[in-house]
Design a protein around this motif. Structure first.
Motif, mmCIF file in Angstrom:
data_model
loop_
_atom_site.group_PDB
_atom_site.id
_atom_site.type_symbol
_atom_site.label_atom_id
_atom_site.label_comp_id
_atom_site.label_asym_id
_atom_site.label_seq_id
_atom_site.Cartn_x
_atom_site.Cartn_y
_atom_site.Cartn_z
ATOM 1 N N ARG A 130 0.845 -1.193 0.000
ATOM 2 C CA ARG A 130 0.000 0.000 0.000
ATOM 3 C C ARG A 130 0.879 1.241 0.000
ATOM 4 N NH1 ARG A 130 0.008 1.948 5.131
ATOM 5 N NH2 ARG A 130 0.656 0.529 6.767
ATOM 6 N N ASP A 131 0.222 2.378 -0.160
ATOM 7 C CA ASP A 131 0.933 3.667 -0.168
ATOM 8 C C ASP A 131 2.107 3.650 -1.148
ATOM 9 O OD1 ASP A 131 -0.800 4.491 1.870
ATOM 10 O OD2 ASP A 131 0.595 3.832 3.437
ATOM 11 N N ILE A 132 1.854 3.257 -2.374
ATOM 12 C CA ILE A 132 2.921 3.191 -3.372
ATOM 13 C C ILE A 132 3.405 4.604 -3.663
ATOM 14 C CG2 ILE A 132 3.518 2.568 -5.741
ATOM 15 C CD1 ILE A 132 1.418 0.338 -5.531
ATOM 16 N N LYS A 133 4.671 4.852 -3.343
ATOM 17 C CA LYS A 133 5.278 6.170 -3.571
ATOM 18 C C LYS A 133 5.876 6.244 -4.975
ATOM 19 C CE LYS A 133 4.619 7.449 0.696
ATOM 20 N NZ LYS A 133 3.302 7.938 0.963
ATOM 21 N N VAL A 134 6.457 5.136 -5.424
ATOM 22 C CA VAL A 134 7.093 5.081 -6.745
ATOM 23 C C VAL A 134 6.676 3.782 -7.410
ATOM 24 C CG1 VAL A 134 9.291 4.913 -7.979
ATOM 25 C CG2 VAL A 134 9.106 6.419 -5.995
ATOM 26 N N PHE A 135 6.283 3.886 -8.666
ATOM 27 C CA PHE A 135 6.036 2.721 -9.524
ATOM 28 C C PHE A 135 6.761 3.043 -10.821
ATOM 29 C CE2 PHE A 135 3.971 0.547 -12.972
ATOM 30 C CZ PHE A 135 3.720 -0.716 -12.468
ATOM 31 N N CYS B 142 12.346 -4.880 -15.097
ATOM 32 C CA CYS B 142 11.445 -5.115 -13.963
ATOM 33 C C CYS B 142 10.460 -3.959 -13.797
ATOM 34 C CB CYS B 142 12.240 -5.192 -12.654
ATOM 35 S SG CYS B 142 13.585 -6.365 -12.631
ATOM 36 N N TYR B 143 9.377 -4.251 -13.081
ATOM 37 C CA TYR B 143 8.586 -3.201 -12.462
ATOM 38 C C TYR B 143 9.140 -3.076 -11.053
ATOM 39 C CZ TYR B 143 4.864 -2.844 -15.997
ATOM 40 O OH TYR B 143 4.140 -2.613 -17.142
ATOM 41 N N GLU B 144 9.362 -1.854 -10.608
ATOM 42 C CA GLU B 144 9.907 -1.605 -9.278
ATOM 43 C C GLU B 144 8.979 -0.667 -8.535
ATOM 44 O OE1 GLU B 144 13.964 0.221 -7.219
ATOM 45 O OE2 GLU B 144 13.535 0.638 -9.313
ATOM 46 N N ILE B 145 8.760 -0.953 -7.257
ATOM 47 C CA ILE B 145 7.950 -0.051 -6.436
ATOM 48 C C ILE B 145 8.680 0.289 -5.149
ATOM 49 C CG2 ILE B 145 5.738 -0.925 -7.301
ATOM 50 C CD1 ILE B 145 5.424 -2.280 -4.454
ATOM 51 N N TYR B 146 8.317 1.435 -4.613
ATOM 52 C CA TYR B 146 8.635 1.830 -3.248
ATOM 53 C C TYR B 146 7.287 2.013 -2.591
ATOM 54 C CZ TYR B 146 13.422 2.692 -4.756
ATOM 55 O OH TYR B 146 14.691 2.542 -5.251
#
Length: 93
Positions: free
Chosen positions: A52-57, A63-67
């Motif tokens: 949740r609260d994805i700051k970066v996509f 790759c797909y990267e998330i923060y």
């Protein structure tokens, strides 16, 4: 002893090259982007995994990267296979 200086330079260059490859991130797929899940599909899949609260996509290499945050509130940096949506690497604080 004359040959030791070029060897040292070659060794240092190789060591730096290996270090930069290690910092580049994982290889998630070799398939072209046309085969990838769309960002909307991937974000929906990520939400079902509890992030949740994805700051970066973003796209990071292959790759797909998330923060984001985990369902427990921990910070997470996660790399996903963009074809299957599977987690390839995660760093959770």
């Amino acid at each position: 002893m004359k040959h030791s200086a070029p060897f040292k330079i070659l060794f240092a260059t190789a060591a730096l090259s290996i270090a930069s490859l290690a910092a580049a991130g994982p290889v998630c797929t070799r398939l072209p982007q046309a085969k990838w899940l769309t960002p909307a599909q991937m974000k929906a899949k990520i939400a079902t995994m509890g992030y949740r609260d994805i700051k970066v996509f973003q796209v990071s290499g292959s790759c797909y990267e998330i923060y984001a945050h985990t369902k427990d509130g921990k910070r997470a940096e996660v790399y996903f296979n963009p074809v299957t949506g599977a987690v390839v690497q995660n760093n959770i604080d």
